[in-house]
Write a protein that holds these residues in place. Structure first.
Motif, mmCIF file in Angstrom:
data_model
loop_
_atom_site.group_PDB
_atom_site.id
_atom_site.type_symbol
_atom_site.label_atom_id
_atom_site.label_comp_id
_atom_site.label_asym_id
_atom_site.label_seq_id
_atom_site.Cartn_x
_atom_site.Cartn_y
_atom_site.Cartn_z
ATOM 1 N N LEU A 28 78.071 -21.053 -25.809
ATOM 2 C CA LEU A 28 78.994 -20.308 -26.486
ATOM 3 C C LEU A 28 78.251 -19.160 -27.204
ATOM 4 C CD1 LEU A 28 81.718 -22.677 -27.501
ATOM 5 C CD2 LEU A 28 81.688 -21.033 -25.506
ATOM 6 N N PHE A 29 77.376 -19.788 -28.100
ATOM 7 C CA PHE A 29 76.370 -18.903 -28.746
ATOM 8 C C PHE A 29 75.587 -17.750 -27.861
ATOM 9 C CE2 PHE A 29 72.705 -18.622 -31.667
ATOM 10 C CZ PHE A 29 73.229 -17.496 -32.843
ATOM 11 N N ALA A 30 74.832 -18.426 -26.650
ATOM 12 C CA ALA A 30 74.195 -17.714 -25.847
ATOM 13 C C ALA A 30 75.034 -16.596 -25.456
ATOM 14 C CB ALA A 30 73.701 -18.658 -24.748
ATOM 15 N N ALA A 31 76.325 -17.006 -24.881
ATOM 16 C CA ALA A 31 77.234 -15.820 -24.236
ATOM 17 C C ALA A 31 77.436 -14.735 -25.182
ATOM 18 C CB ALA A 31 78.512 -16.652 -23.727
ATOM 19 N N MET A 32 77.617 -15.284 -26.548
ATOM 20 C CA MET A 32 77.800 -14.114 -27.625
ATOM 21 C C MET A 32 76.624 -13.462 -27.907
ATOM 22 S SD MET A 32 78.781 -14.917 -31.595
ATOM 23 C CE MET A 32 76.992 -14.924 -32.327
ATOM 24 N N ASN A 33 75.344 -13.817 -27.713
ATOM 25 C CA ASN A 33 73.927 -13.254 -28.167
ATOM 26 C C ASN A 33 73.756 -12.369 -26.684
ATOM 27 O OD1 ASN A 33 73.648 -14.134 -30.591
ATOM 28 N ND2 ASN A 33 72.901 -16.131 -29.909
ATOM 29 N N ARG A 48 69.065 -16.868 -22.752
ATOM 30 C CA ARG A 48 69.607 -18.230 -23.067
ATOM 31 C C ARG A 48 68.495 -18.989 -23.739
ATOM 32 N NH1 ARG A 48 73.293 -22.238 -21.798
ATOM 33 N NH2 ARG A 48 72.904 -23.968 -23.131
ATOM 34 N N ALA A 49 67.270 -19.043 -23.396
ATOM 35 C CA ALA A 49 66.188 -19.413 -23.951
ATOM 36 C C ALA A 49 65.931 -18.912 -25.498
ATOM 37 C CB ALA A 49 64.829 -19.322 -23.328
ATOM 38 N N GLU A 50 66.162 -17.769 -25.710
ATOM 39 C CA GLU A 50 66.100 -17.116 -27.180
ATOM 40 C C GLU A 50 67.080 -17.627 -27.832
ATOM 41 O OE1 GLU A 50 63.610 -12.920 -25.922
ATOM 42 O OE2 GLU A 50 66.016 -13.024 -25.744
ATOM 43 N N SER A 51 68.397 -17.616 -27.275
ATOM 44 C CA SER A 51 69.571 -18.096 -28.092
ATOM 45 C C SER A 51 69.310 -19.460 -28.642
ATOM 46 C CB SER A 51 70.766 -17.856 -27.360
ATOM 47 O OG SER A 51 71.845 -18.080 -27.980
ATOM 48 N N ASP A 52 68.992 -20.264 -27.487
ATOM 49 C CA ASP A 52 68.696 -21.942 -28.102
ATOM 50 C C ASP A 52 67.792 -22.048 -28.969
ATOM 51 O OD1 ASP A 52 70.542 -22.552 -26.162
ATOM 52 O OD2 ASP A 52 69.297 -23.224 -24.809
ATOM 53 N N THR A 53 66.618 -21.157 -29.213
ATOM 54 C CA THR A 53 65.531 -21.095 -29.902
ATOM 55 C C THR A 53 66.173 -20.805 -31.396
ATOM 56 O OG1 THR A 53 63.832 -20.675 -28.145
ATOM 57 C CG2 THR A 53 63.209 -20.387 -30.800
ATOM 58 N N LEU A 54 67.045 -19.792 -31.421
ATOM 59 C CA LEU A 54 67.650 -19.428 -32.732
ATOM 60 C C LEU A 54 68.601 -20.757 -33.353
ATOM 61 C CD1 LEU A 54 68.239 -17.523 -34.989
ATOM 62 C CD2 LEU A 54 69.824 -16.542 -33.384
ATOM 63 N N VAL A 55 69.428 -21.395 -32.362
ATOM 64 C CA VAL A 55 70.182 -22.578 -32.793
ATOM 65 C C VAL A 55 68.949 -23.615 -33.180
ATOM 66 C CG1 VAL A 55 71.545 -24.415 -31.761
ATOM 67 C CG2 VAL A 55 71.924 -21.952 -31.206
ATOM 68 N N ASP A 56 67.916 -23.758 -32.538
ATOM 69 C CA ASP A 56 67.211 -24.941 -32.865
ATOM 70 C C ASP A 56 66.589 -24.686 -34.318
ATOM 71 O OD1 ASP A 56 67.297 -26.346 -30.508
ATOM 72 O OD2 ASP A 56 65.479 -25.421 -29.692
ATOM 73 N N ARG A 57 66.316 -23.355 -34.617
ATOM 74 C CA ARG A 57 65.631 -22.969 -35.840
ATOM 75 C C ARG A 57 66.614 -23.067 -37.108
ATOM 76 N NH1 ARG A 57 63.243 -18.576 -34.242
ATOM 77 N NH2 ARG A 57 65.149 -16.949 -34.922
ATOM 78 N N CYS A 58 67.915 -22.573 -36.781
ATOM 79 C CA CYS A 58 68.957 -22.828 -37.789
ATOM 80 C C CYS A 58 69.581 -24.180 -37.988
ATOM 81 C CB CYS A 58 70.203 -21.957 -37.240
ATOM 82 S SG CYS A 58 70.038 -20.144 -37.125
ATOM 83 N N ALA A 59 69.387 -25.064 -36.836
ATOM 84 C CA ALA A 59 69.817 -26.454 -37.185
ATOM 85 C C ALA A 59 68.577 -27.196 -37.830
ATOM 86 C CB ALA A 59 70.132 -26.903 -35.749
#
Length: 198
Positions: A28-33, A48-59
């Protein structure tokens, strides 16, 4: 700055819950980004990879210190909306060190005051739990929507700056800076309900 007890904070308001990230948030976050309109005031949509990296960093940041850019969900339905929270400003910015408040919501949630409501909860928690003396916000000069949220939060315009992480010829390089001292927030908070903590 006050010490946090180490547990990831969970903040709720009437309509928004700010929480730690979940695996189900990622698509959902990747679709938004990847939405060009959502990312209009950023250099480019994210892969998608960049979005997932951002999630990893935030978490990881939330896990380590108890706060950061939280996943934002609709309090009643539990539907993922985007991210809202607090983040230590990058050292290269001219007003560092300090903490910023920020938000990014998917388009279906725009225009309902949700970013302001969620950011207000994050600010209250930052000032009360962390003892922050001030919180800032910044965005590209062209981002009128986010500037409106900053004003509704009671933040004051504090000039412009050239974002050092953007190319000199970028249309987004000129940014506006807003500041909110703790004392000014507490004055407003006297007539504003605080977010519930859970």
């Amino acid at each position: 700055m006050a010490q946090h007890d180490g547990r990831p904070a969970l903040l709720t308001t009437q309509r928004v819950r700010l929480r730690q990230w979940r695996q189900a948030d990622r698509p959902l976050f990747a679709a938004m980004n990847a939405d060009a309109e959502v990312m209009a005031h950023f250099p480019a949509p994210l892969t998608r990879a960049e979005s997932d990296t951002l999630v990893d960093r935030c978490a990881a940041e939330i896990e380590a210190q108890g706060w950061g850019f939280w996943a934002a969900e609709h309090a009643d339905s539990g539907v993922f909306m985007g991210m809202v929270g607090l983040h230590a400003v990058h050292a290269s910015l001219p007003f560092a060190p300090c903490v910023e408040v920020g938000w990014r919501l998917a388009r279906p949630w725009w225009g309902q005051g949700l970013a302001t409501e969620a950011a207000s909860a994050a600010l209250t928690w930052g000032f009360d739990a962390l003892g922050l003396p001030e919180v800032v916000a910044f965005t590209a000069q062209s981002n009128q929507r986010s500037r409106g949220v900053m004003l509704r939060l009671g933040m004051q315009a504090a000039g412009t700056f050239e974002h050092p992480l953007l190319p000199a010829d970028s249309r987004l390089r000129e940014h506006v800076l807003f500041r909110l001292p703790a004392a000014a927030w507490r004055e407003r908070a006297e007539t504003t309900p605080h977010p519930r903590k859970a």
